[in-house]
Motif scaffolding. Structure first.
Motif, PDB file in Angstrom:
ATOM      1  N   GLY B  55       4.502  11.499  25.861  1.00 15.05           N
ATOM      2  CA  GLY B  55       3.566  10.571  25.213  1.00 15.05           C
ATOM      3  C   GLY B  55       4.083  10.109  23.856  1.00 15.05           C
ATOM      4  O   GLY B  55       4.086   8.916  23.545  1.00 15.05           O
ATOM      5  N   GLU B  56       4.558  11.072  23.085  1.00 16.71           N
ATOM      6  CA  GLU B  56       5.063  10.763  21.737  1.00 16.71           C
ATOM      7  C   GLU B  56       6.305   9.871  21.818  1.00 16.71           C
ATOM      8  O   GLU B  56       6.464   8.919  21.047  1.00 16.71           O
ATOM      9  N   VAL B  57       7.164  10.182  22.796  1.00 15.26           N
ATOM     10  CA  VAL B  57       8.400   9.401  22.971  1.00 15.26           C
ATOM     11  C   VAL B  57       8.057   7.962  23.340  1.00 15.26           C
ATOM     12  O   VAL B  57       8.604   7.014  22.776  1.00 15.26           O
ATOM     13  N   ARG B  58       7.115   7.804  24.250  1.00 20.07           N
ATOM     14  CA  ARG B  58       6.743   6.442  24.688  1.00 20.07           C
ATOM     15  C   ARG B  58       6.169   5.628  23.532  1.00 20.07           C
ATOM     16  O   ARG B  58       6.459   4.441  23.389  1.00 20.07           O
ATOM     17  N   ALA B  59       5.374   6.288  22.699  1.00 17.28           N
ATOM     18  CA  ALA B  59       4.780   5.580  21.552  1.00 17.28           C
ATOM     19  C   ALA B  59       5.875   5.088  20.611  1.00 17.28           C
ATOM     20  O   ALA B  59       5.853   3.939  20.160  1.00 17.28           O
ATOM     21  N   ALA B  60       6.865   5.968  20.347  1.00 16.40           N
ATOM     22  CA  ALA B  60       7.954   5.585  19.442  1.00 16.40           C
ATOM     23  C   ALA B  60       8.787   4.466  20.052  1.00 16.40           C
ATOM     24  O   ALA B  60       9.168   3.506  19.368  1.00 16.40           O
ATOM     25  N   GLU B  61       9.056   4.576  21.356  1.00 14.40           N
ATOM     26  CA  GLU B  61       9.878   3.548  22.021  1.00 14.40           C
ATOM     27  C   GLU B  61       9.166   2.204  22.066  1.00 14.40           C
ATOM     28  O   GLU B  61       9.797   1.156  21.904  1.00 14.40           O
ATOM     29  N   SER B  62       7.850   2.244  22.268  1.00 13.18           N
ATOM     30  CA  SER B  62       7.139   0.959  22.337  1.00 13.18           C
ATOM     31  C   SER B  62       7.087   0.310  20.953  1.00 13.18           C
ATOM     32  O   SER B  62       7.147  -0.907  20.831  1.00 13.18           O
ATOM     33  N   THR B  63       7.034   1.111  19.891  1.00 12.47           N
ATOM     34  CA  THR B  63       7.090   0.559  18.524  1.00 12.47           C
ATOM     35  C   THR B  63       8.386  -0.219  18.334  1.00 12.47           C
ATOM     36  O   THR B  63       8.394  -1.317  17.776  1.00 12.47           O
ATOM     37  N   LEU B  64       9.472   0.371  18.823  1.00  8.64           N
ATOM     38  CA  LEU B  64      10.775  -0.277  18.665  1.00  8.64           C
ATOM     39  C   LEU B  64      10.899  -1.511  19.554  1.00  8.64           C
ATOM     40  O   LEU B  64      11.464  -2.528  19.150  1.00  8.64           O
ATOM     41  N   ALA B  65      10.356  -1.398  20.775  1.00 10.26           N
ATOM     42  CA  ALA B  65      10.521  -2.491  21.737  1.00 10.26           C
ATOM     43  C   ALA B  65       9.767  -3.748  21.308  1.00 10.26           C
ATOM     44  O   ALA B  65      10.211  -4.865  21.581  1.00 10.26           O
ATOM     45  N   GLN B  66       8.637  -3.568  20.597  1.00  6.57           N
ATOM     46  CA  GLN B  66       7.800  -4.716  20.220  1.00  6.57           C
ATOM     47  C   GLN B  66       8.572  -5.777  19.443  1.00  6.57           C
ATOM     48  O   GLN B  66       8.369  -6.970  19.628  1.00  6.57           O
ATOM     49  N   ASP B  68      12.063  -5.818  19.068  1.00  5.82           N
ATOM     50  CA  ASP B  68      13.499  -5.652  19.303  1.00  5.82           C
ATOM     51  C   ASP B  68      14.273  -6.969  19.213  1.00  5.82           C
ATOM     52  O   ASP B  68      15.293  -7.040  18.523  1.00  5.82           O
ATOM     53  N   VAL B  69      13.788  -8.010  19.898  1.00  7.94           N
ATOM     54  CA  VAL B  69      14.532  -9.276  19.929  1.00  7.94           C
ATOM     55  C   VAL B  69      14.635  -9.873  18.525  1.00  7.94           C
ATOM     56  O   VAL B  69      15.712 -10.277  18.078  1.00  7.94           O
ATOM     57  N   ASN B  70      13.508  -9.886  17.817  1.00  6.17           N
ATOM     58  CA  ASN B  70      13.512 -10.431  16.452  1.00  6.17           C
ATOM     59  C   ASN B  70      14.399  -9.601  15.520  1.00  6.17           C
ATOM     60  O   ASN B  70      15.118 -10.142  14.691  1.00  6.17           O
ATOM     61  N   ASP B  71      14.330  -8.285  15.683  1.00  2.72           N
ATOM     62  CA  ASP B  71      15.122  -7.406  14.808  1.00  2.72           C
ATOM     63  C   ASP B  71      16.619  -7.613  15.020  1.00  2.72           C
ATOM     64  O   ASP B  71      17.401  -7.596  14.071  1.00  2.72           O
ATOM     65  N   ARG B  72      17.010  -7.800  16.270  1.00  2.00           N
ATOM     66  CA  ARG B  72      18.435  -8.035  16.553  1.00  2.00           C
ATOM     67  C   ARG B  72      18.893  -9.340  15.913  1.00  2.00           C
ATOM     68  O   ARG B  72      19.951  -9.403  15.282  1.00  2.00           O
ATOM     69  N   ALA B  73      18.091 -10.379  16.084  1.00  2.00           N
ATOM     70  CA  ALA B  73      18.456 -11.686  15.519  1.00  2.00           C
ATOM     71  C   ALA B  73      18.533 -11.588  13.995  1.00  2.00           C
ATOM     72  O   ALA B  73      19.443 -12.142  13.368  1.00  2.00           O
ATOM     73  N   HIS B  74      17.600 -10.841  13.412  1.00  2.00           N
ATOM     74  CA  HIS B  74      17.570 -10.705  11.955  1.00  2.00           C
ATOM     75  C   HIS B  74      18.822  -9.962  11.462  1.00  2.00           C
ATOM     76  O   HIS B  74      19.450 -10.365  10.478  1.00  2.00           O
ATOM     77  N   ALA B  75      19.187  -8.877  12.163  1.00  2.00           N
ATOM     78  CA  ALA B  75      20.361  -8.089  11.753  1.00  2.00           C
ATOM     79  C   ALA B  75      21.639  -8.918  11.877  1.00  2.00           C
ATOM     80  O   ALA B  75      22.507  -8.874  11.001  1.00  2.00           O
ATOM     81  N   ARG B  76      21.734  -9.696  12.958  1.00  2.94           N
ATOM     82  CA  ARG B  76      22.925 -10.539  13.131  1.00  2.94           C
ATOM     83  C   ARG B  76      23.005 -11.591  12.024  1.00  2.94           C
ATOM     84  O   ARG B  76      24.082 -11.845  11.477  1.00  2.94           O
ATOM     85  N   ALA B  77      21.851 -12.184  11.698  1.00  3.16           N
ATOM     86  CA  ALA B  77      21.828 -13.203  10.634  1.00  3.16           C
ATOM     87  C   ALA B  77      22.245 -12.581   9.300  1.00  3.16           C
ATOM     88  O   ALA B  77      22.965 -13.201   8.513  1.00  3.16           O
ATOM     89  N   LEU B  78      21.815 -11.353   9.071  1.00  2.92           N
ATOM     90  CA  LEU B  78      22.178 -10.647   7.834  1.00  2.92           C
ATOM     91  C   LEU B  78      23.697 -10.461   7.748  1.00  2.92           C
ATOM     92  O   LEU B  78      24.321 -10.708   6.719  1.00  2.92           O
ATOM     93  N   LEU B  79      24.291 -10.032   8.874  1.00  3.58           N
ATOM     94  CA  LEU B  79      25.737  -9.814   8.883  1.00  3.58           C
ATOM     95  C   LEU B  79      26.489 -11.135   8.723  1.00  3.58           C
ATOM     96  O   LEU B  79      27.538 -11.188   8.077  1.00  3.58           O
ATOM     97  N   GLU B  80      25.948 -12.205   9.315  1.00  4.04           N
ATOM     98  CA  GLU B  80      26.593 -13.515   9.157  1.00  4.04           C
ATOM     99  C   GLU B  80      26.575 -13.940   7.691  1.00  4.04           C
ATOM    100  O   GLU B  80      27.539 -14.508   7.188  1.00  4.04           O
ATOM    101  N   ARG B  81      25.466 -13.625   7.015  1.00 10.52           N
ATOM    102  CA  ARG B  81      25.384 -13.971   5.583  1.00 10.52           C
ATOM    103  C   ARG B  81      26.392 -13.140   4.787  1.00 10.52           C
ATOM    104  O   ARG B  81      27.036 -13.648   3.877  1.00 10.52           O
ATOM    105  N   ALA B  82      26.531 -11.872   5.170  1.00 10.09           N
ATOM    106  CA  ALA B  82      27.490 -11.004   4.470  1.00 10.09           C
ATOM    107  C   ALA B  82      28.915 -11.532   4.688  1.00 10.09           C
ATOM    108  O   ALA B  82      29.725 -11.563   3.763  1.00 10.09           O
ATOM    109  N   GLN B  83      29.177 -11.964   5.909  1.00  7.37           N
ATOM    110  CA  GLN B  83      30.508 -12.504   6.220  1.00  7.37           C
ATOM    111  C   GLN B  83      30.755 -13.821   5.495  1.00  7.37           C
ATOM    112  O   GLN B  83      31.866 -14.098   5.046  1.00  7.37           O
ATOM    113  N   ALA B  84      29.713 -14.641   5.400  1.00  8.56           N
ATOM    114  CA  ALA B  84      29.872 -15.952   4.763  1.00  8.56           C
ATOM    115  C   ALA B  84      30.329 -15.803   3.317  1.00  8.56           C
ATOM    116  O   ALA B  84      31.026 -16.670   2.794  1.00  8.56           O
TER     117      ALA B  84
END
Lengths: 170, 476
Positions: B55-66, B68-84
């Protein structure tokens, strides 16, 4: 012979489960977590033939290595130290008695877990953390383990399958 | 066997175990690791206990999954800014060139004048290409790794045998040609800045750049500014050299050693402390489409799934896990563990059948950090963060701020920041989330209290970073 092999296998299984329970207990931290695996080792050792002590080290090592992050060689040395200490002490004290098992179980936990903390610091794996504070944090663990030994020591030694190991000749 | 001989053997065995415990990397450790296959089997006995935490694992995983797509895009954009920020600011230095982004992943103490860089394996990097950071010349690509895709060795301009053609404008306005490479050793000036050695200057009539007014410097290639001026070559690894022309090496200066004056170039950046992001110069037609990341932290090819044998560890006072996979599955010591976009730990030791993991809250856990500061475009490389453990739900990290100036303000001024993993470590990709913190903006040692997005202790399943991607795997 077969009976003893089965007993050692069961002892290993019980140790694994005890440590899983401990892992589950300490999952979200907290100071009052007993070293359940070591309490069971201590309870069995208090009743074991001295010549079978190396098997105790092996059994405890296999069980602990499955669930611990410390190097196996440090675990082996720790268990060997504890077993040597308990065998030495039980020559003078009756470790199945409530007082002595409480006292020496706490001491065994301090020696074993203190040894692992020492190894971690010597290997440089505890950068930034204080050795003294890490050792002090073991005191509640030792006290909790001692209390578990006081309350459940005989029960643990009588877990199903361990009868062939309780054959100490006095 | 007599009792006394048996006792002697037991004492010797105990002594050997104690010695091997305190000396990492002994063969006994390796032998024990192989002999402990039964421990891997014993670990499977724990399965029922992991069900208790479902139960605890599922709760933590669903927090991350909610998110996930936005967080990945945000992290990539951050790295692109660092590279720029590693691209040249001066448009003249960008003209007629293509750029291959790369991040520094290793710098050995034994060879401080060489950097190992990581780049997109599909990028056309070649030996001899100049390497720059912003407008500053850093060195050149020495060789590509023969067995690791997307890795290369860069030789810095500070290497003793390194030579690069350069020019500087003399006091009478004419161009002075010189060769730069290696560093000036000896009692350099009080600022202890890095000084590059000057060889065979065509004239010594150059003004000391420190003596110039700010107005004189403002023109870019002002007098006293030493820039790369290489001759074009038509073949071999030298064909790339001309691409570096115009990039800054530093400022012309004179150092006094016991009455003797020595010409030197005061380096534009301190190469001893960085940089983490660099760019290799290529021909324009070789430029990467868009701003390809040097290393995509969420490249599916570089992660594989693993699970924890138990819902915790039997080690008192530690925050860790034992993974059900080891070296046989490709796990390497140091590799990052993530859940969603969050860094949750690193592999401490990779055994044959299992691996041990330190979670982020384990005291002594270390990682390079990158801060995204509210209201600031450029991410900030923090250097090394060392975990001091956990205080409630917060992680406490020790951080030495070498970026900001000293401050006597009490309390120290802080800025809200999101922390991510930074470059500088082969085993941990940059861009994984660590948590939110208030970042102290004053030089010195600080404790960062970091609020992670998820409690790593609540998880039983992780993704492990494949540290090495073999060249052959690129074609799969």
């Amino acid at each position: 012979m077969t009976q003893r092999v089965v007993a050692w296998l069961l002892c290993t299984a019980w140790l694994v489960w005890m440590q899983s329970l401990q892992a589950l207990w300490s999952r979200h931290g907290g100071a009052l977590v007993p070293d359940l695996g070591l309490v069971l080792v201590f309870s069995v050792l208090a009743r074991l033939e001295a010549r079978e002590a190396p098997w105790m080290v092996l059994s405890a090592l296999v069980a602990r290595a499955a669930l611990a992050v410390e190097p196996a060689v440090a675990l082996a040395a720790g268990f060997a130290l504890v077993v040597a200490l308990v065998l030495f002490v039980r020559g003078a004290f009756e470790l199945t008695m409530a007082t002595w098992r409480t006292l020496f179980c706490g001491l065994a936990v301090l020696v074993f877990d203190g040894w692992l903390v020492f190894v971690q610091h010597v290997r440089g794996q505890a950068e930034g953390s204080s050795f003294v504070l890490a050792m002090l944090a073991l005191i509640p663990v030792a006290i909790t383990s001692a209390l578990v030994s006081l309350a459940c020591g005989p029960l643990l030694a009588h877990l199903p399958g361990l009868t062939p190991l309780r054959r100490r000749r006095w | 066997m007599t009792p006394s001989r048996s006792r002697t053997l037991q004492i010797v065995a105990l002594g050997t175990l104690i010695y091997a415990s305190l000396q990492p990397g002994t063969s006994l450790e390796d032998v024990l690791d192989r002999a402990l296959l039964p421990a891997r089997v014993a670990g499977e006995l724990v399965r029922p206990f992991t069900w208790l935490t479902r139960g605890e694992v599922r709760a933590a995983e669903s927090t991350l999954a909610q998110s996930d797509v936005n967080d990945r895009a945000h992290a990539r954009a951050l790295l692109e800014r660092a590279q720029a920020h590693a691209l040249p600011d001066d448009p003249e230095l960008a003209r007629g060139r293509g750029f291959v982004h790369a991040q520094v992943i290793e710098r050995k103490a034994r060879t401080p004048d060489q950097l190992t860089i990581q780049f997109d394996p599909r990028a056309p990097l070649a030996a001899g290409m100049p390497v720059v950071a912003g407008d500053v010349y850093v060195g050149r690509v020495l060789s590509l790794s023969p067995d690791r895709a997307g890795e290369a060795l860069v030789e810095l301009v500070t290497e003793r045998a390194f030579r690069v053609g350069a020019s500087v404008r003399s006091s009478d306005g004419t161009s002075v040609e010189l060769v730069v490479g290696g560093v000036v050793t000896g009692p350099v000036d009080a600022q202890r800045k890095l000084h590059l050695a000057v060889h065979a200057p065509s004239s010594l009539a150059v003004d000391d750049a420190r003596a110039l007014s700010n107005d004189a410097r403002a023109g870019g290639l002002a007098s006293g500014l030493v820039v790369v001026a290489e001759r074009e070559a038509e073949q071999g690894t030298d064909v790339w050299r001309g691409l570096a022309n115009g990039y800054r090496l530093g400022e012309w200066t004179r150092l006094e050693f016991g009455g003797t004056s020595v010409c030197a170039v005061r380096a534009a950046i301190d190469l001893a402390a960085g940089p983490y992001q660099v760019v290799a110069l290529a021909r324009p037609e070789m430029a990467q489409a868009g701003t390809a990341l040097a290393c995509d932290p969420f490249d599916a090819q570089r992660w594989f799934d693993s699970r924890s044998l138990a819902p915790g560890v039997a080690s008192i006072g530690r925050e860790g896990r034992v993974l059900a996979h080891g070296r046989r599955a490709g796990i390497e010591a140091g590799a990052a563990l993530r859940a969603g976009t969050v860094l949750v730990g690193r592999v401490e030791t990779a055994g044959t059948w299992t691996s041990t993991v330190r979670l982020v809250g384990d005291a002594g856990f270390a990682v390079h950090g990158l801060a995204e500061i509210s209201g600031t475009d450029a991410p900030l490389s923090l250097g090394r963060l060392v975990s001091l453990g956990r205080d409630g739900d917060e992680l406490v990290f020790e951080w030495e701020n070498r970026i900001d100036a000293d401050s006597s303000a009490d309390p120290v001024p802080t800025q809200h920041a999101e922390l991510y993993t930074g470059g500088g470590d082969r085993s941990v990709p940059a861009g994984l989330h660590l948590g939110s913190t208030e970042l102290p903006r004053a030089r010195g040692e600080h404790e960062l209290r970091v609020k992670p997005r998820v409690d790593a202790r609540s998880l039983n399943e992780f993704q492990v970073w494949r540290v090495v991607l073999a060249r052959g795997e690129l074609d799969e």
